[in-house]
Every structure is written in structure tokens, then in C-alpha cells.
Write an enzyme that holds these catalytic residues in place. Structure first.
Site, PDB file in Angstrom:
ATOM      1  N   ASP A 180       0.865  -1.170   0.000  1.00  0.00           N
ATOM      2  CA  ASP A 180       0.000   0.000   0.000  1.00  0.00           C
ATOM      3  C   ASP A 180       0.916   1.239   0.000  1.00  0.00           C
ATOM      4  O   ASP A 180       2.139   1.112   0.182  1.00  0.00           O
ATOM      5  CB  ASP A 180      -0.877  -0.044   1.247  1.00  0.00           C
ATOM      6  CG  ASP A 180      -1.675   1.221   1.468  1.00  0.00           C
ATOM      7  OD1 ASP A 180      -2.343   1.664   0.524  1.00  0.00           O
ATOM      8  OD2 ASP A 180      -1.615   1.761   2.588  1.00  0.00           O
ATOM      9  N   ASP A 188      -0.265   5.116   1.178  1.00  0.00           N
ATOM     10  CA  ASP A 188      -0.524   6.062   2.272  1.00  0.00           C
ATOM     11  C   ASP A 188      -0.373   5.402   3.640  1.00  0.00           C
ATOM     12  O   ASP A 188      -1.059   4.421   3.950  1.00  0.00           O
ATOM     13  CB  ASP A 188      -1.939   6.637   2.152  1.00  0.00           C
ATOM     14  CG  ASP A 188      -2.019   7.753   1.130  1.00  0.00           C
ATOM     15  OD1 ASP A 188      -1.033   8.508   1.017  1.00  0.00           O
ATOM     16  OD2 ASP A 188      -3.049   7.876   0.464  1.00  0.00           O
ATOM     17  N   LYS A 229      -7.182  20.212  -3.064  1.00  0.00           N
ATOM     18  CA  LYS A 229      -6.338  19.445  -2.134  1.00  0.00           C
ATOM     19  C   LYS A 229      -5.325  18.587  -2.893  1.00  0.00           C
ATOM     20  O   LYS A 229      -4.140  18.504  -2.505  1.00  0.00           O
ATOM     21  CB  LYS A 229      -7.219  18.575  -1.239  1.00  0.00           C
ATOM     22  CG  LYS A 229      -6.450  17.645  -0.311  1.00  0.00           C
ATOM     23  CD  LYS A 229      -6.353  16.252  -0.897  1.00  0.00           C
ATOM     24  CE  LYS A 229      -5.375  15.405  -0.117  1.00  0.00           C
ATOM     25  NZ  LYS A 229      -5.174  14.079  -0.735  1.00  0.00           N
ATOM     26  N   THR A 247      -2.681   0.711  -4.567  1.00  0.00           N
ATOM     27  CA  THR A 247      -3.324   1.742  -3.759  1.00  0.00           C
ATOM     28  C   THR A 247      -4.512   2.302  -4.512  1.00  0.00           C
ATOM     29  O   THR A 247      -4.548   2.247  -5.748  1.00  0.00           O
ATOM     30  CB  THR A 247      -2.341   2.880  -3.448  1.00  0.00           C
ATOM     31  OG1 THR A 247      -3.024   3.936  -2.757  1.00  0.00           O
ATOM     32  CG2 THR A 247      -1.736   3.459  -4.719  1.00  0.00           C
ATOM     33  N   THR A 248      -5.473   2.845  -3.796  1.00  0.00           N
ATOM     34  CA  THR A 248      -6.587   3.497  -4.484  1.00  0.00           C
ATOM     35  C   THR A 248      -6.421   5.017  -4.496  1.00  0.00           C
ATOM     36  O   THR A 248      -7.359   5.754  -4.744  1.00  0.00           O
ATOM     37  CB  THR A 248      -7.941   3.080  -3.872  1.00  0.00           C
ATOM     38  OG1 THR A 248      -7.887   3.162  -2.455  1.00  0.00           O
ATOM     39  CG2 THR A 248      -8.285   1.650  -4.274  1.00  0.00           C
TER      40      THR A 248
END
Length: 234
Positions: A8, A10, A80, A117-118
Site C-alpha cells: 500500500d 498512504d 487538495k 493503492t486506491t
């Protein structure tokens, strides 16, 4: 045999949630004229919601801030993402302690390195290249490549498909309960490397839980192989 480790991003490769995403969300709120800032405790709870835009929309609703069409949440999230991409480009994010050593050891042992990862491809690829070196990850699957976010297993199934491997040939490395559910649903043995945001989550079903890559015992290739072997032979 362990043939690949799927990471992953994050919170797993870097403490991006604490050092990158939360400050970027708060700056985006200010840019869009909202008197809103997520503190560490609020953000910890919001991380249970997968996807930054979904996270924003949920909190706007909870605070009674009108966004019937969802366009405000989309605009904030776009801002963001721009801010976070700037952080990545400026090299402000660092790999978690011990990660670089693990990656080098895996490669020395002929174990393939992959990312699932998404998060958005726009920042995932440059961040991964910055943290572990360009070309190090043989496959990088992002949220742009799948239709479902974690805890759905699609991103892991896509990574396995691109690697031409079965679930029993690989090991997932995650930092959160949501990520664990995703990897386990794909049939993967999963190591959890916790961080300050996730250390108190429920990791039932993990093959192993480590407080860090470099803390007792260090997570290196032989430890990954041992965890993988024990999972599939127990």
C-alpha cells in the site's frame, strides 16, 4: 514460495496522512472559504472513510454545510490534490524508517516489488518513484485503474493479474484495518506495519503486525518469507 510483495502507499510507504494529506485538506478548506480544519483526532476517525472526496462530502454533511450536488466536495478535493502534488514535487515526504532497507533486501533476494493503492495516479507514481526509486516497483496499480476503492479487493486482484501470480505467491503490506480487509478479500497473507493513526485498530486476520519496519524484529526479506511460509503452512 514468496515471489512478490505488494505495498500500500498512504501510511505504509510514508506517513503521508500525518505529514501530507491532512495539511493539504485544511489548506484547501481555507482556499474555498470554509472555516474548517481537521485536527489529528478528527482525521483519524475520517480515515475510516476511503477516498478523499468521500471523506470531504461526509464531513460537510455532518456539519450541515450545504452541498446538494456534491460539486463543492469535488472542487475542494481537486484543490487538495493540487496542493498534495506540490508537496510530492518539492520532495517534502520521506520513506518510513527501514523501508528502503526492506525494498533493497527484497530485490537482492529476487522478490518482486509492487504497489497497490486506491490513491490518484497523478501523485502516486511520482511519490513512489521518489520514495523507493523509479523502476523499483514492477507494477503500480492506482485508484484510476479500478472502479472500486478499498476495502474492495479489486486493486489487489488487478496487481496479481498484472504480475501473473496467484494470491498464495505474494504478500501484502498494509498499515490499516481497511487495507487489511482489502488484501485479505483478495486472498493475500498480509503484514501490517502500523503508524500513529492506525496502531489501535483491529488487525484480526493479519499474518503479522509490526510497529515499524525497523523495530523489533526488523522487517526484511527473510522475515517476509517466514511470515508468508507460516501463513500458508499453518
Amino acid at each position: 514460495m514468496l515471489e512478490a510483495v505488494i505495498f500500500d502507499v498512504d501510511g505504509t510507504l510514508s506517513d503521508t496522512e500525518r505529514d501530507g494529506h491532512r495539511p493539504a485538506f485544511n489548506e484547501a478548506f481555507a482556499i474555498h472559504g470554509l472555516d474548517l480544519a481537521w485536527d489529528a483526532d478528527e482525521y483519524r476517525e475520517l480515515l475510516k472513510i476511503t477516498g478523499g472526496c468521500h471523506r470531504i462530502a461526509h464531513d460537510l454533511r455532518a456539519r450541515g454545510i450545504a452541498d446538494a450536488t456534491g460539486q463543492l466536495a469535488v472542487a475542494i478535493h481537486r484543490t487538495k490534490t493540487d496542493l498534495f502534488c506540490s508537496q510530492v514535487a518539492d520532495g517534502r515526504l520521506s520513506p518510513r524508517p527501514g523501508l528502503v532497507e526492506l525494498i533493497a533486501d527484497l530485490r537482492n533476494c529476487g522478490i518482486r516489488v509492487t504497489v497497490a493503492t486506491t490513491g490518484s495516479r497523478r501523485w502516486v507514481r511520482p511519490l513512489v518513484h521518489q520514495l523507493i526509486g523509479e523502476g523499483t516497483a514492477e507494477v503500480i496499480v492506482t485508484g484510476d485503474d479500478v472502479s472500486q476503492l478499498k476495502p474492495d479487493p479489486e486493486v489487489y486482484l488487478r496487481a496479481l493479474d498484472e504480475l501473473c501470480l496467484r494470491p498464495e505467491d505474494a504478500l501484502a503490506v498494509e498499515d490499516s484495518a481497511v487495507g487489511l480487509r482489502s488484501a485479505r478479500a483478495a486472498g493475500l497473507a498480509t503484514v501490517i506495519v502500523t503508524n500513529g493513526y492506525t496502531k489501535d485498530q483491529d488487525f484480526d486476520g493479519a499474518a503479522a503486525v509490526h510497529p515499524g519496519y525497523d523495530t523489533g524484529p526488523a522487517l526484511l526479506a527473510d522475515r517476509c518469507q517466514q511470515i508468508h511460509h507460516n501463513w500458508w503452512t499453518s
